[in-house]
Scaffold this active site. Sequence first.
Site, mmCIF file in Angstrom:
data_model
loop_
_atom_site.group_PDB
_atom_site.id
_atom_site.type_symbol
_atom_site.label_atom_id
_atom_site.label_comp_id
_atom_site.label_asym_id
_atom_site.label_seq_id
_atom_site.Cartn_x
_atom_site.Cartn_y
_atom_site.Cartn_z
ATOM 1 N N SER A 290 11.656 0.545 7.985
ATOM 2 C CA SER A 290 12.006 0.498 9.467
ATOM 3 C C SER A 290 12.926 1.557 9.939
ATOM 4 O O SER A 290 14.014 2.041 8.994
ATOM 5 C CB SER A 290 12.373 -1.075 9.698
ATOM 6 O OG SER A 290 12.785 -1.061 11.039
ATOM 7 N N ASN A 291 13.299 1.853 11.034
ATOM 8 C CA ASN A 291 14.144 2.653 11.759
ATOM 9 C C ASN A 291 15.587 1.970 11.760
ATOM 10 O O ASN A 291 16.543 2.514 12.089
ATOM 11 C CB ASN A 291 13.711 2.746 13.426
ATOM 12 C CG ASN A 291 12.692 3.850 13.428
ATOM 13 O OD1 ASN A 291 12.451 4.780 12.716
ATOM 14 N ND2 ASN A 291 11.865 3.904 14.777
ATOM 15 N N LYS B 219 10.919 7.653 11.851
ATOM 16 C CA LYS B 219 9.668 7.545 11.975
ATOM 17 C C LYS B 219 9.476 8.571 13.371
ATOM 18 O O LYS B 219 10.011 8.481 14.332
ATOM 19 C CB LYS B 219 9.123 6.336 12.192
ATOM 20 C CG LYS B 219 9.401 5.483 10.812
ATOM 21 C CD LYS B 219 8.867 4.011 11.458
ATOM 22 C CE LYS B 219 8.957 2.842 10.447
ATOM 23 N NZ LYS B 219 8.512 1.506 10.805
ATOM 24 N N ASP C 175 6.409 -2.256 9.150
ATOM 25 C CA ASP C 175 7.267 -2.230 10.240
ATOM 26 C C ASP C 175 7.978 -3.355 10.841
ATOM 27 O O ASP C 175 7.494 -4.253 10.502
ATOM 28 C CB ASP C 175 6.606 -1.415 11.526
ATOM 29 C CG ASP C 175 7.234 -1.124 12.505
ATOM 30 O OD1 ASP C 175 8.223 -0.628 12.831
ATOM 31 O OD2 ASP C 175 6.907 -1.577 13.636
ATOM 32 N N ARG D 175 13.675 -0.611 25.022
ATOM 33 C CA ARG D 175 12.662 -0.359 24.082
ATOM 34 C C ARG D 175 12.110 0.937 23.941
ATOM 35 O O ARG D 175 12.259 1.653 23.050
ATOM 36 C CB ARG D 175 11.557 -1.311 23.765
ATOM 37 C CG ARG D 175 10.656 -1.207 22.847
ATOM 38 C CD ARG D 175 11.220 -1.304 21.381
ATOM 39 N NE ARG D 175 9.948 -1.340 20.389
ATOM 40 C CZ ARG D 175 10.434 -0.786 19.168
ATOM 41 N NH1 ARG D 175 11.669 -0.661 18.826
ATOM 42 N NH2 ARG D 175 9.477 -0.871 18.253
ATOM 43 N N SER E 196 1.728 -1.755 10.821
ATOM 44 C CA SER E 196 2.617 -1.704 12.215
ATOM 45 C C SER E 196 1.665 -1.945 13.271
ATOM 46 O O SER E 196 0.644 -1.704 13.333
ATOM 47 C CB SER E 196 3.186 -0.167 12.150
ATOM 48 O OG SER E 196 4.143 0.026 13.400
ATOM 49 N N PHE F 101 1.983 4.956 16.975
ATOM 50 C CA PHE F 101 2.801 6.116 16.458
ATOM 51 C C PHE F 101 3.192 6.124 15.010
ATOM 52 O O PHE F 101 3.026 7.096 14.193
ATOM 53 C CB PHE F 101 3.909 6.579 17.518
ATOM 54 C CG PHE F 101 5.215 5.955 16.866
ATOM 55 C CD1 PHE F 101 5.859 6.317 16.317
ATOM 56 C CD2 PHE F 101 5.472 4.760 17.568
ATOM 57 C CE1 PHE F 101 7.184 5.599 15.704
ATOM 58 C CE2 PHE F 101 6.873 3.985 17.287
ATOM 59 C CZ PHE F 101 7.552 4.711 16.160
ATOM 60 N N ASP F 102 3.343 5.101 14.735
ATOM 61 C CA ASP F 102 3.793 4.887 13.378
ATOM 62 C C ASP F 102 2.594 4.887 12.229
ATOM 63 O O ASP F 102 2.976 5.457 11.203
ATOM 64 C CB ASP F 102 4.418 3.354 13.213
ATOM 65 C CG ASP F 102 5.306 2.939 12.034
ATOM 66 O OD1 ASP F 102 5.673 3.894 11.073
ATOM 67 O OD2 ASP F 102 5.627 1.781 11.870
ATOM 68 N N THR G 194 6.534 -5.411 15.155
ATOM 69 C CA THR G 194 5.408 -5.974 14.283
ATOM 70 C C THR G 194 5.818 -7.286 13.783
ATOM 71 O O THR G 194 5.083 -8.126 13.752
ATOM 72 C CB THR G 194 5.301 -4.669 13.182
ATOM 73 O OG1 THR G 194 4.866 -3.456 13.766
ATOM 74 C CG2 THR G 194 4.304 -5.282 12.314
ATOM 75 N N ASN H 177 2.746 -0.488 16.203
ATOM 76 C CA ASN H 177 2.999 0.800 16.590
ATOM 77 C C ASN H 177 2.147 1.879 16.297
ATOM 78 O O ASN H 177 2.308 2.431 15.252
ATOM 79 C CB ASN H 177 4.719 1.193 16.451
ATOM 80 C CG ASN H 177 5.531 0.276 17.093
ATOM 81 O OD1 ASN H 177 5.561 -0.070 18.315
ATOM 82 N ND2 ASN H 177 6.362 -0.350 16.147
HETATM 83 C C1 2OP Z 1 10.762 0.011 13.411
HETATM 84 O O1 2OP Z 1 10.988 0.986 12.766
HETATM 85 C C2 2OP Z 1 9.245 1.540 14.809
HETATM 86 O O2 2OP Z 1 11.073 0.437 15.744
HETATM 87 C C3 2OP Z 1 10.155 0.314 14.684
HETATM 88 O O3 2OP Z 1 10.997 -1.111 12.956
#
Ligand code: 2OP
Length: 242
Positions: free
Chosen positions: A116-117, A149, A8, A39, A173, A177-178, A12, A175
């Site tokens: 990544s997003n 994601k 991520d 964020r 990650s 949730f990820d 991260t 995160n």
């Molecule tokens: C990313 O996908 C979740 O923002 C985070 O890089």
Amino acid sequence: VTIALAFDVYGTLVDPIALARTLDRLLPGDGLQVAQAWRQKQLETTFRLTAMEQYRDFAWVTRRALAYALASAGRSLDEAQQEALIAGYDQLPAYADAVPALAQLRDAGHTIVVLSNGTPAMLEAVLSNSGLRACIQDVISVDEVQAYKPAPRVYQHAARRLSLQPAALRLVSSNPFDVVGAQAAGLSAAWVRRLPHGSIAASAAGRAAPLPAGDAYDTLASPPDVVVPALTELAPALEAAG
Ligand code: 2OP
């Protein structure tokens, strides 16, 4: 054992809350709060768009989320100031452990990609500017599937792109949730237990570091088999996990 790792990016490898410093110059006293709200709204927007089965890219989402964070704090910035903050996304600093950890993992023979997003352009810019790009073999953006994601097709797409079974790809990650999303889609995962909005962000805004919120992971699923306090602990942890 050598495995493929999909990192991520925001939160991260690079720190989006570092923009609290810039924000604090523009909005004295409110920088950290606005950076965190920005964020939070950015992520919420990605979740909602995907639930709505709609897609606007991460640059669009990031811009809209900033406008919301400013409005909700009762503050305003002119267009040029907002654009400068958005441009700051291309200059986000890598966390101190990121470059050494990726170099170490690369030298140990791991395949290293990012998932990544971010849009492909945002990712190329931030990874190059932060010195991370040289350690990364492939940049995979959710833009390729037009969903964010934790939609399972995001994670499955990454495995397919690398010609791997989902379980052979480990998402790394900070995160939760990820991590939960990757595991739900059949990938392996590792959680980097960074303190939320930790000491880097807090000192950037000139404040005392907030107390750690505890060891809370998430209540939707159990933590993955690999949990590390810093990216530099990942290589030995992967070795131990086998
Ligand atoms: C990313 O996908 C979740 O923002 C985070 O890089």
